[in-house]
Design a protein around this motif. Structure first.
Motif, short mmCIF file in Angstrom:
data_model
loop_
_atom_site.label_atom_id
_atom_site.label_comp_id
_atom_site.label_asym_id
_atom_site.label_seq_id
_atom_site.Cartn_x
_atom_site.Cartn_y
_atom_site.Cartn_z
N SER A 71 0.86 -1.19 0.00
CA SER A 71 0.00 0.00 0.00
C SER A 71 0.90 1.24 0.00
N PHE A 72 0.34 2.33 -0.48
CA PHE A 72 1.12 3.56 -0.66
C PHE A 72 1.10 4.38 0.62
N LYS A 73 2.29 4.47 1.27
CA LYS A 73 2.38 5.28 2.50
C LYS A 73 3.48 6.31 2.27
N PRO A 74 3.15 7.41 1.61
CA PRO A 74 4.20 8.35 1.20
C PRO A 74 4.95 8.97 2.37
N ILE A 75 6.25 9.15 2.20
CA ILE A 75 7.06 9.86 3.20
C ILE A 75 7.32 11.25 2.63
N LEU A 76 6.69 12.25 3.25
CA LEU A 76 6.68 13.59 2.67
C LEU A 76 7.31 14.63 3.60
N SER A 77 7.95 14.15 4.68
CA SER A 77 8.37 15.08 5.72
C SER A 77 9.67 15.81 5.42
N LEU A 86 5.66 20.57 -2.18
CA LEU A 86 4.24 20.19 -2.27
C LEU A 86 3.35 21.37 -1.86
N LYS A 87 3.80 22.08 -0.80
CA LYS A 87 3.02 23.24 -0.34
C LYS A 87 3.00 24.32 -1.43
#
Ligand SMILES: Cc1cc2nc3c(=O)[nH]c(=O)nc-3n(C[C@H](O)[C@H](O)[C@H](O)COP(=O)(O)OP(=O)(O)OC[C@H]3O[C@@H](n4cnc5c(N)ncnc54)[C@H](O)[C@@H]3O)c2cc1C
Length: 320
Positions: free
Chosen positions: A169-175, A183-184
């Motif tokens: 499953s897709f659990k994006p790491i965006l931190s 992204l913002k």
């Protein structure tokens, strides 16, 4: 014969062998291990003029799905594996999009970017042990992965296939700050981001910060970011350029350290720092091995003298 490398250094080797099948491994029976250079795409090496030995290229180019893992040949291009995963709904390595090179080299320095390291997805590695001359499968623990490091730096193994387990499953790491800011700024909502969008975002960030080695000769980051004991230094001067690693350690930005001593360096016309990233050195076309090494040594010693911080060169230096 010329050795191709993304830094554009003119380098030749005495001999080349291509490993296309397991039976080709018999070539190692008669070769001196100390005079071997295993090479992928040559994007993480700095080469002297002449390698007095044998360059080995692993040409296993298949991706196979097994019951427990995906087995990927060392010769597969990293970009092709990223695309394969996106198409086949295999998740986890989107943040590693657009790192140049081969799958076989990825475990060697445990490639990482934007908060993800490849070691998190490696189940095992099939390799040829140059000391025992036998095939071996190393599990993840046996690979001794660390930040930009693994057992493969000892040069005892030729990596033939890397066996991956990706997320279902897709659990994006965006931190990671550069990613979350992007992204913002682009109004991409974390809750609706898709794997393809994440991969494309990473590609866009990288294209804005890093030169394309096919056009502008470079080897990516020239130094590792040093990890130091938090209490050993007063790091106030690196505010915004250091990252707490937990466990009393802090990672420092080598790019920032270089910026702070850049004016003290004597840089030959043949080399320059990339305008958008001080950790990337560019060959203007005719740099020599000695000029590169001299500049790297200058940087190391100036940073040590000024800040008492030891930098470690990231690409492998192969002098002869
Ligand atoms: C523009 C640019 C950006 C980059 N960005 C990143 C980044 O974000 N993160 C990162 O981690 N790296 C980055 N790199 C470094 C580089 O892309 C990676 O280290 C990549 O994995 C190197 O792949 P390669 O096939 O070119 O390896 P090579 O340069 O050919 O070899 C690298 C090392 O791996 C060994 N090796 C290669 N193949 C094998 C094998 N089959 N078995 C055993 N040893 C082998 C070589 O002997 C050598 O020591 C970047 C480089 C560039 C030019």
């Amino acid at each position: 014969m010329m050795i191709s490398n993304s830094f554009g250094l003119e380098a030749k080797a005495q001999n080349f062998i291509h490993i296309k099948t397991l039976s080709d491994l018999s070539a190692f029976d008669s070769i001196d291990n100390k005079r071997l250079l295993i090479l992928g795409a040559g994007t993480n090496v700095i080469l002297g003029d002449y390698f007095n030995g044998t360059v080995v290229e692993v040409c296993f180019n298949d991706i196979e799905i097994n019951d427990d893992y995906i087995s990927v040949g060392a010769g597969v291009d990293w970009a092709d594996l990223i695309e394969y995963c996106l198409i086949n709904k295999l998740y986890g390595i989107e943040n590693l999009t657009h790192i140049p090179g081969s799958v076989g080299a990825a475990p060697v320095q445990n490639i990482g970017a934007y908060g993800v390291e490849i070691s998190s997805f490696i189940n095992s590695i099939e390799c040829f042990n140059l000391k025992t001359k036998r095939l071996e499968t190393l599990n993840n623990d046996q690979c001794e992965f660390k930040y930009r490091d693994s057992i493969f730096k000892l040069k005892d193994f030729v990596i033939l296939k890397v066996n991956f387990i990706f997320n279902e499953s897709f659990k994006p790491i965006l931190s990671y700050p550069a990613l979350s800011n992007f992204l913002k700024d682009n109004a991409i909502d974390a809750s609706s981001i898709t794997p393809r969008m994440l991969s494309e975002s990473v590609k866009e960030i990288r294209n804005s910060k890093l030169p394309d080695p096919k056009i502008t000769p470079n080897v990516g980051s020239i130094f590792k970011n040093p990890i130091v004991r938090t209490n050993d230094f007063d790091h106030a001067f690196l505010d915004g350029h250091r990252w707490d690693q937990g466990d009393e350690y802090t990672k420092l930005s080598s790019a920032r350290l270089i910026e702070l001593i850049k004016s003290d360096l004597s840089i030959p016309d043949t080399l320059q720092f990339y305008e958008h990233h001080s950790l990337v050195l560019i060959n203007n076309g005719s740099a020599s091995f000695d000029e590169v090494i001299n500049l790297l040594n200058q940087i190391k010693s100036k940073i040590y003298e000024k800040f008492n911080i030891e930098l470690e060169i990231e690409p492998e230096i192969i002098s002869s």
